[in-house]
Design a protein around this motif. Structure first.
Motif, PDB file in Angstrom:
ATOM      1  N   PHE A   1       0.830  -1.203   0.000  1.00 64.95           N
ATOM      2  CA  PHE A   1       0.000   0.000   0.000  1.00 64.95           C
ATOM      3  C   PHE A   1       0.869   1.260   0.000  1.00 64.95           C
ATOM      4  N   PHE A   2       1.939   1.266   0.801  1.00 69.65           N
ATOM      5  CA  PHE A   2       2.800   2.448   0.906  1.00 69.65           C
ATOM      6  C   PHE A   2       3.570   2.705  -0.390  1.00 69.65           C
ATOM      7  N   LYS A   3       3.963   1.647  -1.084  1.00 62.79           N
ATOM      8  CA  LYS A   3       4.616   1.810  -2.386  1.00 62.79           C
ATOM      9  C   LYS A   3       3.643   2.449  -3.373  1.00 62.79           C
ATOM     10  N   VAL A   4       2.412   1.982  -3.392  1.00 68.55           N
ATOM     11  CA  VAL A   4       1.406   2.532  -4.299  1.00 68.55           C
ATOM     12  C   VAL A   4       1.145   4.004  -3.977  1.00 68.55           C
ATOM     13  N   MET A   5       1.037   4.348  -2.708  1.00 65.99           N
ATOM     14  CA  MET A   5       0.803   5.748  -2.318  1.00 65.99           C
ATOM     15  C   MET A   5       1.975   6.638  -2.731  1.00 65.99           C
ATOM     16  N   LYS A   6       3.204   6.194  -2.458  1.00 66.27           N
ATOM     17  CA  LYS A   6       4.381   6.979  -2.855  1.00 66.27           C
ATOM     18  C   LYS A   6       4.400   7.160  -4.365  1.00 66.27           C
ATOM     19  N   ASN A   7       4.197   6.067  -5.101  1.00 68.73           N
ATOM     20  CA  ASN A   7       4.204   6.140  -6.564  1.00 68.73           C
ATOM     21  C   ASN A   7       3.108   7.061  -7.078  1.00 68.73           C
ATOM     22  N   PHE A   8       1.932   6.990  -6.479  1.00 65.64           N
ATOM     23  CA  PHE A   8       0.815   7.849  -6.882  1.00 65.64           C
ATOM     24  C   PHE A   8       1.196   9.319  -6.753  1.00 65.64           C
ATOM     25  N   ILE A   9       1.781   9.684  -5.632  1.00 64.73           N
ATOM     26  CA  ILE A   9       2.154  11.086  -5.394  1.00 64.73           C
ATOM     27  C   ILE A   9       3.215  11.535  -6.401  1.00 64.73           C
ATOM     28  N   VAL A  10       4.238  10.726  -6.596  1.00 61.40           N
ATOM     29  CA  VAL A  10       5.313  11.083  -7.541  1.00 61.40           C
ATOM     30  C   VAL A  10       4.763  11.198  -8.961  1.00 61.40           C
ATOM     31  N   ILE A  11       3.936  10.242  -9.358  1.00 60.47           N
ATOM     32  CA  ILE A  11       3.375  10.259 -10.718  1.00 60.47           C
ATOM     33  C   ILE A  11       2.492  11.490 -10.919  1.00 60.47           C
TER      34      ILE A  11
ATOM     35  N   VAL B   1      12.972  17.391 -14.980  1.00 60.50           N
ATOM     36  CA  VAL B   1      12.446  17.111 -13.644  1.00 60.50           C
ATOM     37  C   VAL B   1      11.621  15.821 -13.664  1.00 60.50           C
ATOM     38  N   LYS B   2      10.789  15.655 -14.702  1.00 64.32           N
ATOM     39  CA  LYS B   2      10.014  14.411 -14.826  1.00 64.32           C
ATOM     40  C   LYS B   2      10.944  13.203 -14.862  1.00 64.32           C
ATOM     41  N   ASN B   3      11.962  13.264 -15.709  1.00 63.01           N
ATOM     42  CA  ASN B   3      12.890  12.136 -15.823  1.00 63.01           C
ATOM     43  C   ASN B   3      13.582  11.851 -14.492  1.00 63.01           C
ATOM     44  N   TRP B   4      13.968  12.912 -13.791  1.00 63.40           N
ATOM     45  CA  TRP B   4      14.606  12.748 -12.483  1.00 63.40           C
ATOM     46  C   TRP B   4      13.654  12.075 -11.496  1.00 63.40           C
ATOM     47  N   LEU B   5      12.399  12.518 -11.466  1.00 64.42           N
ATOM     48  CA  LEU B   5      11.405  11.907 -10.576  1.00 64.42           C
ATOM     49  C   LEU B   5      11.226  10.429 -10.888  1.00 64.42           C
ATOM     50  N   TYR B   6      11.080  10.112 -12.172  1.00 66.77           N
ATOM     51  CA  TYR B   6      10.872   8.718 -12.576  1.00 66.77           C
ATOM     52  C   TYR B   6      12.079   7.844 -12.237  1.00 66.77           C
ATOM     53  N   ARG B   7      13.273   8.359 -12.513  1.00 63.89           N
ATOM     54  CA  ARG B   7      14.488   7.570 -12.225  1.00 63.89           C
ATOM     55  C   ARG B   7      14.709   7.406 -10.721  1.00 63.89           C
ATOM     56  N   THR B   8      14.574   8.493  -9.986  1.00 65.68           N
ATOM     57  CA  THR B   8      14.937   8.518  -8.570  1.00 65.68           C
ATOM     58  C   THR B   8      13.921   7.827  -7.678  1.00 65.68           C
ATOM     59  N   PHE B   9      12.655   8.165  -7.854  1.00 67.68           N
ATOM     60  CA  PHE B   9      11.637   7.678  -6.930  1.00 67.68           C
ATOM     61  C   PHE B   9      10.899   6.435  -7.415  1.00 67.68           C
ATOM     62  N   LEU B  10      10.791   6.262  -8.735  1.00 68.17           N
ATOM     63  CA  LEU B  10      10.059   5.109  -9.264  1.00 68.17           C
ATOM     64  C   LEU B  10      10.978   4.011  -9.793  1.00 68.17           C
ATOM     65  N   ARG B  11      12.279   4.295  -9.857  1.00 65.87           N
ATOM     66  CA  ARG B  11      13.274   3.342 -10.346  1.00 65.87           C
ATOM     67  C   ARG B  11      13.024   2.906 -11.793  1.00 65.87           C
ATOM     68  N   MET B  12      12.380   3.787 -12.570  1.00 62.87           N
ATOM     69  CA  MET B  12      12.223   3.522 -14.003  1.00 62.87           C
ATOM     70  C   MET B  12      13.565   3.766 -14.676  1.00 62.87           C
ATOM     71  N   LYS B  13      13.831   3.053 -15.746  1.00 59.79           N
ATOM     72  CA  LYS B  13      15.031   3.293 -16.538  1.00 59.79           C
ATOM     73  C   LYS B  13      14.623   4.199 -17.696  1.00 59.79           C
ATOM     74  N   VAL B  14      15.115   5.433 -17.657  1.00 61.80           N
ATOM     75  CA  VAL B  14      14.739   6.434 -18.644  1.00 61.80           C
ATOM     76  C   VAL B  14      16.013   6.973 -19.279  1.00 61.80           C
ATOM     77  N   GLY B  15      16.120   6.855 -20.599  1.00 63.79           N
ATOM     78  CA  GLY B  15      17.299   7.305 -21.323  1.00 63.79           C
ATOM     79  C   GLY B  15      17.395   8.821 -21.404  1.00 63.79           C
ATOM     80  N   LYS B  16      18.574   9.285 -21.761  1.00 65.52           N
ATOM     81  CA  LYS B  16      18.816  10.720 -21.901  1.00 65.52           C
ATOM     82  C   LYS B  16      17.935  11.294 -23.009  1.00 65.52           C
TER      83      LYS B  16
END
Length: 172
Positions: free
Chosen positions: A24-34, A45-60
């Protein structure tokens, strides 16, 4: 077709058991970041949020348009290459909850890919380098590199070879 891991459930539909699947806490954190990223006009900033908080792999130099919705439960299963564009209001799903099972799969988007607005990408799909997905498409299977696809569900409109011929101005 699609590469997903399948998990059977009993007694109730799979969505009813959501918090046995993911915290539940992972979903809540992800919801807020998204939600912050969806409205942020700054691409870096979007790419930084996705990489840092969601651990998505996002290219340059990959660009997420306004209102893009990455998977809220398993965003770490999304990988996007360099210099790609994810169009307005696109949904990237790494999970699907069904009545008797749920499925989880990686979403892999290559380099220099264009995803049109209002597209939905299902789990377990790979979109090859230099591919184009037309707006309002349902990507329910993998897309070959260099292809132009579209529709609901997607169909190949042009193959890589046909696209190269069109760019060169020749038709045979």
């Amino acid at each position: 077709m699609r590469k997903t891991e399948r998990y059977k459930v009993e007694d109730a539909n799979s969505l009813w058991r959501i918090y046995k699947t993911v915290s539940f806490f992972k979903v809540m954190k992800n919801f807020i970041v998204i939600q912050i990223a969806r409205y942020t006009p700054f691409l870096s900033v979007k790419n930084w949020l996705y990489r840092t908080f969601l651990r998505m792999k996002v290219g340059k130099q990959t660009s997420f348009a306004l209102m893009v919705m990455p998977d809220i439960m398993f965003p770490e299963r999304i990988k996007i290459g360099t210099n790609s564009i994810i169009g307005y209001n696109t949904t990237l799903l790494a999970h699907e909850y069904l009545i008797e099972e749920y499925r989880i799969g990686d979403v892999i988007i290559g380099d220099n890919v264009l995803i049109g607005a209002n597209t939905t990408i299902l789990p377990g799909v790979t979109i090859g380098d230099n591919a184009i997905v037309s707006a309002a498409s349902l990507v329910n299977k993998s897309v070959p590199a260099g292809a132009f696809v579209g529709g609901n569900p997607i169909k190949i409109i042009y193959t890589k070879e046909e696209m190269e011929q069109r760019k060169a101005g020749t038709t045979e």
